[in-house]
Design an enzyme around this catalytic site. Structure first.
Site, PDB file in Angstrom:
ATOM      1  N   LYS A 168     -12.096   0.562   4.032  1.00  0.00           N
ATOM      2  CA  LYS A 168     -11.348   1.754   3.663  1.00  0.00           C
ATOM      3  C   LYS A 168     -12.441   2.931   4.144  1.00  0.00           C
ATOM      4  O   LYS A 168     -13.449   2.660   3.546  1.00  0.00           O
ATOM      5  CB  LYS A 168     -10.889   1.634   2.234  1.00  0.00           C
ATOM      6  CG  LYS A 168     -10.286   3.001   2.059  1.00  0.00           C
ATOM      7  CD  LYS A 168      -9.971   2.949   0.348  1.00  0.00           C
ATOM      8  CE  LYS A 168      -9.486   4.468   0.110  1.00  0.00           C
ATOM      9  NZ  LYS A 168      -9.389   4.734  -1.263  1.00  0.00           N
ATOM     10  N   TYR A 187       0.829  -1.271  -0.125  1.00  0.00           N
ATOM     11  CA  TYR A 187      -0.092   0.005  -0.037  1.00  0.00           C
ATOM     12  C   TYR A 187       0.833   1.292   0.126  1.00  0.00           C
ATOM     13  O   TYR A 187       0.406   2.473  -0.084  1.00  0.00           O
ATOM     14  CB  TYR A 187      -0.975   0.110   1.107  1.00  0.00           C
ATOM     15  CG  TYR A 187      -1.820  -1.026   1.345  1.00  0.00           C
ATOM     16  CD1 TYR A 187      -2.081  -2.215   0.250  1.00  0.00           C
ATOM     17  CD2 TYR A 187      -2.505  -1.189   2.519  1.00  0.00           C
ATOM     18  CE1 TYR A 187      -2.963  -3.117   0.329  1.00  0.00           C
ATOM     19  CE2 TYR A 187      -3.455  -2.396   2.998  1.00  0.00           C
ATOM     20  CZ  TYR A 187      -3.692  -3.387   1.756  1.00  0.00           C
ATOM     21  OH  TYR A 187      -4.567  -4.312   1.830  1.00  0.00           O
TER      22      TYR A 187
END
Length: 287
Positions: free
Chosen positions: A243, A64
């Site tokens: 998220k 990420y």
């Protein structure tokens, strides 16, 4: 189209204390996912906001490219870092034995911690070698640099093989899981092996918002479709890590902790017959 872009104004996340969130084997069942949250300040602020809202579980990964921002967000929050369950993942190119040892330590440095609560094998792909990779995870566990070992995107047969090789117990298998991809076989295999299931993309990148069954349950309870989907996962005993970047979505997802679905609600959602996978790389073990 209905979505959680307009969270339910009647939900009050401020009334939900952090200890109201259930846990599964010590993992808070609602966490903050940070995939594609690559703007450093936005990522740090979303982590800070989530922790100060009540979250105590944050998930990131080497791939990420935001571990430093996640660490910064934890440092910014008016929350004791010792109370945060922190997870990260080793990317597929780093799964050789020595690379696991080296890059895991680099992850800890970026996160600003001495130990991480859970370290996952991100995918059983590329440099993944069950014997060598998992021996490195065992070493990190024995050295106290990781509190728990996890795997991600493992099919039942891969899960069984890893469990046989590892000395350390497998705490969790993180997979895509939502009402459009309920993953019954994986949940059954994890249950048989006392392994928790953690759901990434638990809202199917917003696809759940268009499901009539979920819309009906959301209207019944006066909540968002996101809250319904996350509560459904909790009813299944699944940890979820949606998220969220903006405060409104962070708080709306957190409000799902206070939503109790009845049997009729769960049956209605179980009745969705559409199946759709959102994350499907060529190296996925199902391909």
């Amino acid at each position: 189209m209905t979505s959680n872009a307009d969270p339910n104004p009647d939900s009050d996340p401020d009334e939900i204390a952090p200890d109201a969130c259930p846990t599964a084997s010590g993992i808070p069942m609602l966490g903050l996912g940070t995939w594609q949250n690559t703007d450093a300040d936005e990522c740090a602020e979303s982590v800070r906001t989530a922790l100060e809202t009540g979250y105590r579980h944050v998930d990131t990964a080497q791939a990420y490219e935001n571990e430093d921002a996640v660490g910064e967000g934890i440092a910014r929050a008016d929350v004791d870092g010792e109370d945060v369950f922190l997870a990260t993942k080793v990317w597929i190119s780093n799964l050789g034995h020595d690379d696991v040892l080296e890059t895991a330590r680099e992850s800890l440095d970026r996160l600003g911690v001495d130990t991480v609560d859970l370290l996952y094998v991100h995918w059983p792909a590329e440099a993944y070698d069950p014997e060598g990779t998992l021996a490195a995870f065992d070493r990190l566990y024995d050295e106290g640099l990781i509190e728990n070992v996890g795997v991600s995107n493992f099919l039942p047969e891969q899960l069984e093989a890893a469990a046989d090789i590892l000395d350390a117990p497998i705490l969790a298998n993180q997979v895509e899981l939502h009402p459009l991809l309920p993953q019954e076989d994986i949940r059954k295999a994890c249950g048989t092996n006392d392994i928790e299931v953690v759901a990434y993309s638990p809202l199917a990148r917003g696809e759940v918002f268009d499901q009539a069954e979920i819309q009906t349950v959301a209207e019944k309870h006066g909540v968002s479709e996101a809250q319904v989907s996350l509560a459904w996962l909790r009813e299944k005993g699944v940890v979820s890590i949606p998220k969220a970047t903006g405060e409104a979505h962070v708080r709306d997802n957190w409000a799902s902790v206070g939503l109790e679905l009845d049997e009729e609600d769960v049956d209605r959602i179980d009745g969705i017959d559409e199946r759709e996978r959102q994350v499907d790389p060529d190296f996925g073990p199902w391909n």
